[in-house]
Design a protein around this motif. Structure first.
Motif, short mmCIF file in Angstrom:
data_model
loop_
_atom_site.label_atom_id
_atom_site.label_comp_id
_atom_site.label_asym_id
_atom_site.label_seq_id
_atom_site.Cartn_x
_atom_site.Cartn_y
_atom_site.Cartn_z
N LEU B 251 0.84 -1.19 0.00
CA LEU B 251 0.00 0.00 0.00
C LEU B 251 0.88 1.24 0.00
O LEU B 251 1.88 1.29 0.71
N ILE B 252 0.50 2.23 -0.80
CA ILE B 252 1.20 3.51 -0.78
C ILE B 252 0.15 4.61 -0.66
O ILE B 252 -0.94 4.49 -1.22
N THR B 253 0.47 5.68 0.08
CA THR B 253 -0.51 6.75 0.27
C THR B 253 0.06 8.09 -0.20
O THR B 253 0.27 8.99 0.61
N PRO B 254 0.29 8.25 -1.49
CA PRO B 254 0.84 9.51 -1.99
C PRO B 254 -0.22 10.62 -1.94
O PRO B 254 -1.41 10.35 -1.85
N ALA B 255 0.27 11.86 -2.05
CA ALA B 255 -0.63 13.00 -1.86
C ALA B 255 -1.20 13.53 -3.17
O ALA B 255 -0.50 13.63 -4.17
#
Lengths: 81, 373
Positions: B251-255
């Motif tokens: 999982l990645i949570t970029p802006a």
């Protein structure tokens, strides 16, 4: 366009999203999105790809009819010129 | 003079691999220019310059060694300064990120491979060829398995998430709130919008609550913030981290940047771009660190209510469940409506439940007027 050609186009589109999937194993009546873990973003891109290749613009209200490989093939076969 | 250092691209990052330089000694750079590519447990990221100037010295060559966060990688003479004894850039081996990852997974030493890509770059096919050719025999270029040369992607991703989530659970006293939102106005408005659009321009339902979160944060800015050194640092701009799952796991949570200022069309374009770049490993370093809040969307799965874990140093996480038909009582009548359960996990050190309640209330009200989004 034959159903075999439509199926090949569908599989080519799905392979771009789920390159690891084994389409030989996929049953024609299985729920494709569940089986291949395709989210709404990937599904929209898949439909855009089909639109580019087959010229069929699938309205949003028809998304729910497109569950399995069989559904997709028969839906597209009816709408390809 | 300024130092260009191995950046920290999140609370979970302690080291990174310098994959490639995008600049050479003597190059003029501006704030925001891509200077280097850095690989972390979460993939390869483009890292931007934080000041204007000229690259004076390159101190570290790309390789497969993990470099601690904070290590000086290059020096930059800032505007007006002079360049002192520029160093010649040593010839470096170009390796594509996919090739690097496959090589690392198979413990293949990249320094011993002749690349077939442009200018001798090692590409994925080179590694695949090598593996295929040597599967049954001894692999001369294989290093000892125990030698740590690179971060194994899947294990590294798991470890990174583990570190961030452990920190969150250990240090952040979470409180949780949930509210059911009647989505009938929003969805019928969206349906009408999409009916008029070609398939390429259609909006996904998630852009409505995303924009609504951004507008609700204007009313409750305390939730768009970082908690650093026992202090709440409010964010000036509304950058929303969006949780994106990767097909290989993780999982990645970029802006998404300045979401409050984007139209729904612009937001859809930005979201598509962000998801595509996340899944193809083309994110920028800044996108990994500048979100003031995270939104996680479970709309595609059958999940109704999300009890989120905050991504430190942020102080809140918004969960969006699946929109499903529910019995809905209103003004003494009962009907069936599409309902979204929105949840908030927030840091009780940074604020109180009253604040969180105001936020969810604002979110609900905003989604009742979709034409104003």
């Amino acid at each position: 366009m034959t159903e075999t050609e439509i199926k090949a186009t569908i599989i080519a589109g799905l392979s771009q999203i789920a390159p690891e999937a084994d389409f030989e194993e996929l049953s024609p009546t299985e729920n494709i999105r569940e089986e291949l873990d395709i989210d709404s973003f990937d599904f929209l891109n898949f439909l855009i790809g089909l639109n580019d290749k087959l010229g069929v613009d699938i309205p949003e209200s028809d998304y729910e009819k497109l569950i399995s490989m069989t559904d997709l093939i028969s839906y597209l076969a009816k709408r390809i010129d | 003079m300024a130092d260009f250092i191995m950046p920290s691209l999140g609370a979970d990052m302690t080291e990174g691999i310098l994959v490639a330089w995008q600049v050479e000694v003597g190059d003029q750079i501006k704030h925001g220019d891509i200077v280097a590519e850095v690989e972390t447990a979460k993939g390869v990221f483009e890292v931007e310059a934080f000041s204007d100037g000229v690259i004076e010295q390159i101190l570290v060559q790309p390789g497969s060694e993990a470099i601690p966060v904070g290590t000086v990688l290059a020096t930059i003479v800032e505007e007006g300064g002079t360049i002192v004894s520029p160093t010649v850039v040593a010839e470096r081996k170009q390796v594509s990120p996919a090739a690097r990852r496959l090589a690392a997974e198979n413990h293949i030493d990249l320094s011993q491979i002749e690349g077939t890509g442009s200018e001798g770059a090692v590409c994925l096919a080179d590694i695949e060829g090598l593996i295929a050719a040597t599967t049954a025999t001894e692999v001369p270029a294989r290093k000892q398995v125990e030698t740590k040369t690179s971060v194994d992607f899947k294990d590294g991703m798991r470890q990174a998430i583990s570190a961030a989530m452990s920190l969150s659970n250990r240090e952040i006293p979470h409180y949780y709130l949930a509210t059911d939102i009647d989505m009938s106005r929003s969805l019928s408005w969206l349906e009408e919008q999409n009916r008029q659009r070609s398939i390429r321009d259609r909006l996904l339902p998630v852009v409505l609550p995303l924009k609504a979160v951004a507008l609700a944060l204007r009313k409750v800015p305390e939730l768009n913030a970082h908690w650093v050194d026992e202090q709440l640092q409010l964010k000036k701009e509304v950058h929303i981290g969006f949780a994106i799952t990767l097909r290989g796991g993780g999982l990645i949570t970029p802006a998404l940047h300045k979401v409050d200022q984007l139209s729904l069309d612009q937001l859809m374009v930005a979201l598509s771009d962000l998801i595509s770049r996340t899944r193809s490993g083309k994110l920028r370093g800044l996108e990994m660190t500048d979100a003031g809040i995270t939104v996680t969307n479970f709309g595609d799965l059958g999940v109704q209510t999300i009890f989120g874990v905050i991504y430190p140093p942020q102080v809140a996480l918004v969960g969006l469940g699946k929109i499903s038909e529910q019995p809905w009582a209103e003004q003494g009548g009962l009907s069936v409506r599409p309902v979204l359960t929105a949840t908030l996990a927030a840091d009780h050190r940074a604020g109180d439940g009253h604040q969180g309640g105001k936020f969810l209330d604002a979110l609900n009200r905003i989604l009742q007027e979709p034409e104003a989004l």
